[in-house]
Scaffold this motif. Sequence first.
Motif, mmCIF file in Angstrom:
data_model
loop_
_atom_site.group_PDB
_atom_site.id
_atom_site.type_symbol
_atom_site.label_atom_id
_atom_site.label_comp_id
_atom_site.label_asym_id
_atom_site.label_seq_id
_atom_site.Cartn_x
_atom_site.Cartn_y
_atom_site.Cartn_z
ATOM 1 N N LEU A 7 0.827 -1.208 0.000
ATOM 2 C CA LEU A 7 0.000 0.000 0.000
ATOM 3 C C LEU A 7 0.863 1.260 0.000
ATOM 4 N N ALA A 8 1.947 1.245 0.754
ATOM 5 C CA ALA A 8 2.843 2.406 0.795
ATOM 6 C C ALA A 8 3.490 2.637 -0.570
ATOM 7 N N ILE A 9 3.904 1.565 -1.236
ATOM 8 C CA ILE A 9 4.516 1.700 -2.574
ATOM 9 C C ILE A 9 3.503 2.256 -3.557
ATOM 10 N N ILE A 10 2.277 1.761 -3.523
ATOM 11 C CA ILE A 10 1.227 2.267 -4.429
ATOM 12 C C ILE A 10 0.942 3.734 -4.146
ATOM 13 N N MET A 11 0.905 4.100 -2.885
ATOM 14 C CA MET A 11 0.647 5.494 -2.520
ATOM 15 C C MET A 11 1.773 6.410 -3.009
ATOM 16 N N ILE A 12 3.013 5.974 -2.857
ATOM 17 C CA ILE A 12 4.151 6.776 -3.316
ATOM 18 C C ILE A 12 4.118 6.927 -4.834
ATOM 19 N N ALA A 13 3.827 5.845 -5.549
ATOM 20 C CA ALA A 13 3.762 5.910 -7.010
ATOM 21 C C ALA A 13 2.632 6.826 -7.464
ATOM 22 N N ASN A 14 1.501 6.742 -6.787
ATOM 23 C CA ASN A 14 0.360 7.591 -7.137
ATOM 24 C C ASN A 14 0.679 9.065 -6.908
ATOM 25 N N THR A 15 1.353 9.368 -5.811
ATOM 26 C CA THR A 15 1.743 10.746 -5.517
ATOM 27 C C THR A 15 2.727 11.258 -6.570
ATOM 28 N N GLN A 16 3.643 10.403 -6.980
ATOM 29 C CA GLN A 16 4.617 10.783 -8.009
ATOM 30 C C GLN A 16 3.907 11.122 -9.323
ATOM 31 N N ARG A 17 2.972 10.286 -9.742
ATOM 32 C CA ARG A 17 2.222 10.547 -10.982
ATOM 33 C C ARG A 17 1.430 11.850 -10.873
ATOM 34 N N TYR A 18 0.825 12.073 -9.713
ATOM 35 C CA TYR A 18 0.058 13.301 -9.500
ATOM 36 C C TYR A 18 0.954 14.528 -9.644
ATOM 37 N N GLU A 19 2.128 14.493 -9.040
ATOM 38 C CA GLU A 19 3.038 15.636 -9.128
ATOM 39 C C GLU A 19 3.517 15.858 -10.555
ATOM 40 N N GLN A 20 3.786 14.779 -11.292
ATOM 41 C CA GLN A 20 4.194 14.919 -12.693
ATOM 42 C C GLN A 20 3.094 15.593 -13.509
ATOM 43 N N LYS A 21 1.856 15.217 -13.262
ATOM 44 C CA LYS A 21 0.754 15.819 -14.001
ATOM 45 C C LYS A 21 0.574 17.289 -13.628
ATOM 46 N N VAL A 22 0.771 17.629 -12.374
ATOM 47 C CA VAL A 22 0.668 19.027 -11.955
ATOM 48 C C VAL A 22 1.730 19.862 -12.665
ATOM 49 N N PHE A 23 2.969 19.345 -12.731
ATOM 50 C CA PHE A 23 4.036 20.074 -13.423
ATOM 51 C C PHE A 23 3.738 20.209 -14.913
ATOM 52 N N GLU A 24 3.192 19.161 -15.510
ATOM 53 C CA GLU A 24 2.849 19.203 -16.935
ATOM 54 C C GLU A 24 1.744 20.234 -17.195
ATOM 55 N N ILE A 25 0.759 20.290 -16.321
ATOM 56 C CA ILE A 25 -0.327 21.265 -16.473
ATOM 57 C C ILE A 25 0.211 22.681 -16.343
ATOM 58 N N ALA A 26 1.102 22.909 -15.397
ATOM 59 C CA ALA A 26 1.690 24.242 -15.224
ATOM 60 C C ALA A 26 2.499 24.635 -16.460
ATOM 61 N N LYS A 27 3.237 23.683 -17.005
ATOM 62 C CA LYS A 27 4.033 23.964 -18.212
ATOM 63 C C LYS A 27 3.120 24.296 -19.388
ATOM 64 N N LEU A 28 2.053 23.537 -19.552
ATOM 65 C CA LEU A 28 1.123 23.782 -20.654
ATOM 66 C C LEU A 28 0.394 25.119 -20.482
ATOM 67 N N ASN A 29 0.057 25.480 -19.255
ATOM 68 C CA ASN A 29 -0.587 26.778 -19.020
ATOM 69 C C ASN A 29 0.344 27.925 -19.396
ATOM 70 N N ASN A 30 1.618 27.791 -19.061
ATOM 71 C CA ASN A 30 2.582 28.822 -19.457
ATOM 72 C C ASN A 30 2.707 28.914 -20.973
ATOM 73 N N GLU A 31 2.704 27.763 -21.625
ATOM 74 C CA GLU A 31 2.798 27.751 -23.085
ATOM 75 C C GLU A 31 1.571 28.399 -23.718
ATOM 76 N N VAL A 32 0.398 28.136 -23.148
ATOM 77 C CA VAL A 32 -0.836 28.754 -23.658
ATOM 78 C C VAL A 32 -0.777 30.274 -23.507
ATOM 79 N N LYS A 33 -0.284 30.742 -22.362
ATOM 80 C CA LYS A 33 -0.169 32.187 -22.152
ATOM 81 C C LYS A 33 0.786 32.818 -23.161
#
Length: 115
Positions: A32-58
């Motif tokens: 469960l801890a490994i799954i939680m860590i992997a899920n958090t990692q994916r979430y953070e990657q998506k947040v960074f990708e969204i921020a990058k795309l928002n900057n590109e749109v601007k």
Amino acid sequence: MKSGVFDILKARFLINDDAVKNWRFIVFIILLAIIMIANTQRYEQKVFEIAKLNNEVKELRSEFVDRRSELMKLKMESTISDKMLEKQIFPSTVPPVKIEVKKEEEKSFFKRIWQ
């Protein structure tokens, strides 16, 4: 109570007769801890990708506004006439005249439809 604390510190609960139950639970918690860590990692990657795309749109939006303003400036009559003066082409002093052409075929076709 004192022996219970010492048993936990010495990890005797892992080598007792019913240790299989404890090991299963520990492995389950680790998974469960490994799954939680992997899920958090994916979430953070998506947040960074969204921020990058928002900057590109601007950036693209601001570039679009700049290009549109340049185009509006180039389409102005004064800019066009200045460019034409360089080539010795002057604006017309006579206003344009609208020419209308009526085809006889179209008139006869519509007359047949309405009759």
